[in-house]
Design an enzyme around this catalytic site. Structure first.
Site, mmCIF file in Angstrom:
data_model
loop_
_atom_site.group_PDB
_atom_site.id
_atom_site.type_symbol
_atom_site.label_atom_id
_atom_site.label_comp_id
_atom_site.label_asym_id
_atom_site.label_seq_id
_atom_site.Cartn_x
_atom_site.Cartn_y
_atom_site.Cartn_z
ATOM 1 N N HIS A 31 0.837 -1.201 0.000
ATOM 2 C CA HIS A 31 0.000 0.000 0.000
ATOM 3 C C HIS A 31 0.877 1.258 0.000
ATOM 4 O O HIS A 31 1.573 1.518 0.971
ATOM 5 C CB HIS A 31 -0.891 -0.046 1.259
ATOM 6 C CG HIS A 31 -1.820 1.103 1.399
ATOM 7 N ND1 HIS A 31 -1.671 2.048 2.393
ATOM 8 C CD2 HIS A 31 -2.918 1.467 0.685
ATOM 9 C CE1 HIS A 31 -2.643 2.934 2.295
ATOM 10 N NE2 HIS A 31 -3.412 2.606 1.272
ATOM 11 N N HIS A 37 -0.952 10.221 -3.161
ATOM 12 C CA HIS A 37 -2.223 9.776 -2.605
ATOM 13 C C HIS A 37 -3.309 10.840 -2.704
ATOM 14 O O HIS A 37 -4.465 10.547 -2.987
ATOM 15 C CB HIS A 37 -2.068 9.349 -1.146
ATOM 16 C CG HIS A 37 -3.368 8.930 -0.550
ATOM 17 N ND1 HIS A 37 -4.179 9.781 0.174
ATOM 18 C CD2 HIS A 37 -4.046 7.757 -0.627
ATOM 19 C CE1 HIS A 37 -5.278 9.145 0.529
ATOM 20 N NE2 HIS A 37 -5.232 7.919 0.058
#
Ligand code: CA
Length: 359
Positions: A33, A75
């Site tokens: 991730h 992100h």
């Protein structure tokens, strides 16, 4: 002789299954991730190389678009949480105080220093995860989506492995409202680098169901491609996905995804789901009495894989019903039955699976 051919056919069949689309019950998948983000700043090249070396099956990219239509790996669709943009370009924020990626060229973004995520506390930057890589140390920069794909494909060549990519199209409705078709740009790049079919080592993820349907129904036929799609599932109040009516944006209502029969509807356009852990195991659970929802079962019945997020071992990130990070993995992988996990600590998930996988 006949039996010999039957055996060859059987092994060919097994190999074909192993390399084909992942289905429920196959080997579990470790998704790094934002890279090995528990150890190095999220989405830095260093975090990606480290995730590769740690044995992750897939490495995640969050993708946003610049003013000059380049795809970068970040992100947020703003720059302020992980870069020195506020100091470098002090007059470039919008009315909400944020510095949007879409207002900067790639060349401008390349001048920024990137760091572990921080927030301002009393006007001073403080690490969001205090035990992680120290903020403003060493030197990291934002990179393009292409550069990261080339890193992973280059490592696949030198390491003799096939590690997949797991790009997420961020805020497609926002990008389109700003006049940028980010999904089209992502598909173009994927095609350029050879990610074309559902057998290729890629999952393409997005929170926005309307955009995923558009990709499946309109863009895939147009691009003559079709890679595996994953519907990420959010809680509506997070405002992760917005719907635009003119210039006003409203949070998308995810509630239908928690109703019986919803997974069948998702399976009409997606190959998998990416739910939050708490959507699978209620927070009221204890180790002996896990409140497991129907989502995984219904997703599997609809033929989809389930990759849950996010597995972290930082303080306060392991639910009370699990005694350790590994216990949490055991609950989700072996009792809840998810097919893969998004984790900031891919080494720990790889080690867990090596230790517990049936030989
Ligand atoms: Ca993501």
């Amino acid at each position: 002789m006949k039996r010999y051919f039957a055996r060859i056919l059987l092994s060919v069949f097994i190999i074909a299954c192993a390399s084909g689309p992942v289905s429920a019950g196959d080997r579990k998948t470790v998704i790094a991730h934002r890279g090995a983000s528990g150890y190095l700043p999220e989405h830095s090249m260093a975090a990606k190389a480290m995730a590769y070396a740690m044995g992750a099956d897939y490495i995640e990219q969050d993708v946003v678009m610049t003013k000059d239509n380049r795809l970068v790996v970040l992100h947020d669709h703003y720059l302020d949480r992980v870069t020195n943009v506020a100091a470098a370009f002090p007059d470039r924020q919008r009315a909400d105080g944020r510095f949007y990626v879409i207002d900067f060229t790639l060349n401008e973004i390349r001048q920024l220093e990137m760091t572990e995520g921080f927030k301002l506390v009393g006007g001073k930057p403080a690490a969001i995860f205090p035990q992680r890589f120290p903020i403003w140390k060493s030197s990291f920069q934002v990179h393009t989506f292409e550069a990261e794909v080339e890193l992973i494909q280059g490592l696949n060549k030198t390491m003799g492995r096939t590690v997949g990519i797991y790009p997420e199209i961020k805020a497609p409705a926002f990008h389109r409202h700003e006049g940028k078709d980010i999904s089209r740009a992502v598909l173009q790049t994927l095609k350029q680098y050879g990610y074309m079919t559902k057998n290729d080592p890629i999952y393409l993820q997005c929170f926005d169901p309307a955009e995923l349907k558009r990709i499946a129904d309109e863009l895939f036929p147009e691009f003559n491609m079709a890679v595996k799609l994953v519907q990420l599932i959010a809680v509506s109040r997070w405002k992760e996905t917005m719907v635009y009516l003119g210039d006003n944006a409203y949070p998308y209502d995810f509630d239908w995804m928690f109703q019986p029969g919803a997974m069948k509807k998702v399976a009409a356009y997606a190959d998998g789901i990416g739910p939050w852990k708490s959507m699978l195991v209620g927070n009221e659970s204890t180790r002996d009495h896990l409140a497991i929802t129907d989502m995984v079962r219904e997703a599997h019945e609809a033929g989809m894989v389930v990759h849950a997020y996010t597995f972290r071992l930082d303080a306060g990130r392991i639910p009370a019903y699990a005694s350790s990070f590994e216990d949490m993995l055991d609950i989700f992988l072996n009792r809840v039955g998810v097919d893969g996990v998004f984790t900031d600590f891919p080494d720990r998930a790889v080690a867990f699976l090596r230790k517990t996988a049936p030989q």
